[in-house]
Design a protein around this motif. Structure first.
Motif, short mmCIF file in Angstrom:
data_model
loop_
_atom_site.label_atom_id
_atom_site.label_comp_id
_atom_site.label_asym_id
_atom_site.label_seq_id
_atom_site.Cartn_x
_atom_site.Cartn_y
_atom_site.Cartn_z
N ARG A 122 0.90 -1.11 -0.05
CA ARG A 122 -0.09 0.25 0.07
C ARG A 122 0.83 1.25 -0.11
NH1 ARG A 122 -4.32 1.40 4.74
NH2 ARG A 122 -4.69 3.66 4.20
N PHE A 123 1.86 1.31 0.74
CA PHE A 123 2.60 2.54 1.08
C PHE A 123 3.95 2.42 0.30
CE2 PHE A 123 -0.21 2.24 4.58
CZ PHE A 123 -0.85 3.50 4.72
N GLY A 124 4.46 1.22 -0.07
CA GLY A 124 5.79 1.07 -0.65
C GLY A 124 7.09 1.40 0.09
N VAL A 125 6.90 1.22 1.34
CA VAL A 125 7.77 1.20 2.38
C VAL A 125 8.15 0.13 2.72
CG1 VAL A 125 8.54 2.35 4.86
CG2 VAL A 125 6.99 3.41 3.16
N ASP A 126 9.45 -0.44 2.86
CA ASP A 126 10.01 -1.99 3.26
C ASP A 126 9.31 -2.11 4.89
OD1 ASP A 126 11.52 -1.38 1.17
OD2 ASP A 126 13.40 -1.83 1.92
N LYS A 127 8.93 -3.25 4.88
CA LYS A 127 8.23 -3.88 5.89
C LYS A 127 9.14 -3.97 7.04
CE LYS A 127 8.30 -8.77 4.40
NZ LYS A 127 8.55 -8.48 2.93
N GLU A 128 10.52 -4.30 6.67
CA GLU A 128 11.50 -4.30 7.76
C GLU A 128 11.86 -3.12 8.36
OE1 GLU A 128 12.15 -7.78 4.83
OE2 GLU A 128 11.95 -5.53 4.53
N VAL A 129 11.85 -1.87 7.63
CA VAL A 129 11.92 -0.75 7.91
C VAL A 129 11.01 -0.22 9.12
CG1 VAL A 129 12.03 1.77 7.45
CG2 VAL A 129 13.28 0.19 6.13
N VAL A 130 9.70 -0.54 8.61
CA VAL A 130 8.49 -0.27 9.42
C VAL A 130 8.66 -0.83 10.85
CG1 VAL A 130 6.21 -0.31 9.81
CG2 VAL A 130 7.01 0.03 7.41
N LEU A 131 8.86 -2.02 10.79
CA LEU A 131 9.18 -2.87 12.09
C LEU A 131 10.43 -2.24 13.00
CD1 LEU A 131 9.01 -6.68 11.19
CD2 LEU A 131 7.70 -5.21 12.79
N ALA A 132 11.38 -1.91 12.01
CA ALA A 132 12.55 -1.48 12.90
C ALA A 132 12.26 0.01 13.54
CB ALA A 132 13.87 -1.01 11.98
N VAL A 133 11.50 0.89 13.10
CA VAL A 133 10.79 2.04 13.70
C VAL A 133 10.11 1.55 15.01
CG1 VAL A 133 9.43 4.07 13.60
CG2 VAL A 133 10.90 3.45 11.67
N TRP A 134 9.34 0.70 14.89
CA TRP A 134 8.60 0.16 15.97
C TRP A 134 9.50 -0.53 17.21
CZ3 TRP A 134 5.12 -5.12 15.88
CH2 TRP A 134 4.36 -4.99 17.10
N GLY A 135 10.62 -1.29 16.78
CA GLY A 135 11.71 -1.73 17.52
C GLY A 135 12.28 -0.53 18.28
N MET A 136 12.62 0.39 17.58
CA MET A 136 13.37 1.46 18.18
C MET A 136 12.50 2.36 18.92
SD MET A 136 16.52 1.62 17.37
CE MET A 136 16.94 3.61 17.47
N GLU A 137 11.14 2.68 18.79
CA GLU A 137 10.38 3.74 19.55
C GLU A 137 9.84 3.16 20.71
OE1 GLU A 137 10.06 6.67 18.88
OE2 GLU A 137 11.05 6.78 17.19
N THR A 138 9.34 1.88 20.73
CA THR A 138 8.78 1.38 21.94
C THR A 138 9.25 -0.32 22.35
OG1 THR A 138 6.76 0.41 20.74
CG2 THR A 138 6.74 2.62 21.68
N ASN A 139 10.35 -0.58 21.54
CA ASN A 139 10.77 -2.07 21.79
C ASN A 139 9.38 -2.96 21.23
OD1 ASN A 139 12.52 -4.04 22.26
ND2 ASN A 139 12.32 -4.04 24.23
N TYR A 140 8.95 -2.79 20.26
CA TYR A 140 7.79 -3.32 19.70
C TYR A 140 6.77 -3.55 20.49
CZ TYR A 140 11.67 -5.05 17.13
OH TYR A 140 12.76 -5.38 16.15
N GLY A 141 6.27 -2.19 21.04
CA GLY A 141 5.46 -2.12 22.01
C GLY A 141 5.22 -2.36 23.45
N SER A 142 6.43 -3.03 23.96
CA SER A 142 6.53 -3.44 25.13
C SER A 142 6.61 -2.14 26.01
CB SER A 142 7.96 -4.47 25.48
OG SER A 142 8.84 -3.61 25.18
N PHE A 143 6.99 -1.29 25.74
CA PHE A 143 7.00 0.04 26.61
C PHE A 143 6.76 1.18 25.85
CE2 PHE A 143 8.91 3.56 28.94
CZ PHE A 143 8.18 3.56 30.08
N LYS A 144 5.26 1.81 26.08
CA LYS A 144 4.78 2.84 25.05
C LYS A 144 4.99 4.06 26.02
CE LYS A 144 1.00 1.14 23.86
NZ LYS A 144 1.14 -0.45 24.46
N GLY A 145 5.40 3.99 27.21
CA GLY A 145 5.67 5.13 28.08
C GLY A 145 4.28 5.03 29.14
N GLU A 146 4.34 5.91 30.00
CA GLU A 146 3.65 5.44 31.28
C GLU A 146 2.98 6.93 31.72
OE1 GLU A 146 5.46 3.57 34.40
OE2 GLU A 146 7.07 5.22 34.61
N HIS A 147 3.09 7.87 30.80
CA HIS A 147 2.50 9.12 31.17
C HIS A 147 1.09 9.31 30.63
CE1 HIS A 147 6.11 10.97 32.91
NE2 HIS A 147 6.77 10.06 32.23
#
Length: 413
Positions: A122-147
């Protein structure tokens, strides 16, 4: 027993209430003459209502989201924190692209295979790059912040010494997101500065770039992983991601290389870089010689070198730091089965803190290697001044601001 997000928040608010007197004293110390007592914050909340109302926030939404809140002391503490320690890029990458994060990313690639393939088409962006951003930002959703995001943004809109109009706009947008039903207030958790959800969008970024993957009418980046991943892909696409191309290459520089080309301003085709003797590590060829790239030396001439393509700079739109974009690109490569970086990092070439950079800039200016204002930021002018000094004293002119360089210029005076 499972504890809901709202129960967790109630407990946190309860703990805050019990510590309020100490927090108010601490906040008053952080802002002399402007103590953040509950009453003054309440008056600010009341005074901000016309601004929110003019933007379309209803009274019911405003009261439900803001009534009874106190300033977030953790937000104030982190906003004012000025750490003198600068993490070397090799330490940053060591944690950002750890074996555990790579393996988790590969598992997520399997778990969300269909979702990621649809997003990539749909977007033409590599799926591995999308995953890498998720991993960098919240460790794949394991810590999204507590505020509670509204509380954090209200605190910043009220107390931040700079950019208050920015924080106020983010707060209003967060209230409108709640009002539109995209997320329950209880689920709107994020960082101390208001970045939200699995891939940490600010509210205004959510407004511009979030996506509804499943067509349910909600752009839920907080509890809906497909929506969050689609939103990240859309963000990168809208910022210029070039489909079918990579982010960059680790390269080897020849003996006698002209380091003046590593000035942060020179962009050449890969074929032109090859004519300068630059080759891919491992002996591989560049697949598209016409692609244009910029040479980056994150730790100077003695560390890894990279030719960065346009997609690297698109990743930087997510977080404007070379280390972050390099980590995302390298993590994406590792998730798809790529190897670790081949060149060792120069562990003795520690980077400078901002205060040390100011010292270096002042010393360069005094010695006639003009870098402009000593602002603690290593931009093109500072790199040119460093390179001129390095040439003058017989050092490799790589423009890298290190502790070793600072010690050298201090001792030659």
């Amino acid at each position: 027993m499972m504890v809901s997000a709202s129960d967790k928040r109630a407990r946190r608010n309860g703990r805050m209430a019990s510590l309020l007197f100490g927090a108010v004293l601490a906040l008053g110390a952080a802002f002399p003459g402007k103590a953040l007592a509950d009453r003054s914050f309440e008056r600010w909340v009341a005074s901000f209502w016309p601004t929110a109302h003019a933007a379309g926030v209803s009274r019911a939404t405003y009261d439900a989201a803001l009534s009874g809140l106190t300033p977030d002391a953790d937000t104030i503490r982190l906003m004012e924190k000025q750490s003198e320690f600068v993490k070397p890029i090799w330490d940053y990458l060591g944690s950002a692209v750890s074996d555990t994060r790579v393996e988790t990313g590969r598992q997520m690639l399997k778990d969300y295979a269909e979702v990621l393939s649809r997003i990539e088409r749909r977007f033409g962006v590599d799926k591995e790059v999308v995953l890498a951003v998720w991993g960098m930002e919240t460790n794949y959703g394991s810590f999204k912040g507590e505020h509670y995001v509204v509380r954090a943004l209200a605190t910043l809109a009220y107390a931040a010494p700079r950019r208050q109009s920015f924080w106020q706009q983010e707060l209003v947008t967060a209230l409108l997101i709640i009002q539109a039903g995209h997320v329950r207030p209880a689920d709107m958790e994020g960082s101390w500065a208001g970045a939200m959800g699995h891939t940490q969008f600010m509210p205004t970024s959510w407004k511009r770039f979030s996506a509804d993957y499943d067509g349910d009418g909600r752009h839920d980046i907080w509890t809906n992983v497909p929506d969050a991943l689609a939103s990240t892909a859309n963000y990168l696409k809208q910022h210029g991601w070039v489909s079918g191309k990579t982010w960059g290459y680790e390269v080897t520089l020849p003996r006698g290389f002209n380091y003046g080309l590593a000035d942060g301003e020179t962009t050449l085709s890969l074929a032109e870089w090859a004519r300068h003797g630059v080759t891919r590590t491992g002996g591989r060829s560049f697949p598209r010689p016409d692609d244009r790239a910029e040479l980056i030396l994150p730790a100077g001439a003695n560390g890894p070198a990279f030719l960065m393509l346009k997609n690297f700079f698109v990743i930087k739109r997510y977080n404007n730091a070379n280390a972050y974009a390099l980590a995302v690109g390298h993590l994406a490569d590792r998730i798809r089965g790529g190897e670790p970086l081949r060149t060792a990092w120069p562990l003795n070439a520690l980077p400078l803190s901002r205060e040390q950079t100011v010292d270096l800039q002042n010393l360069l200016n005094r010695r006639g290697f003009s870098v402009g204002e000593a602002d603690g930021m290593v931009g093109p002018a500072t790199r040119r001044g460093i390179m001129a000094y390095q040439r003058a004293v017989g050092l490799v002119p790589d423009g890298y601001a290190s502790v070793i360089l600072l010690q050298a210029i201090r001792s030659d005076g």
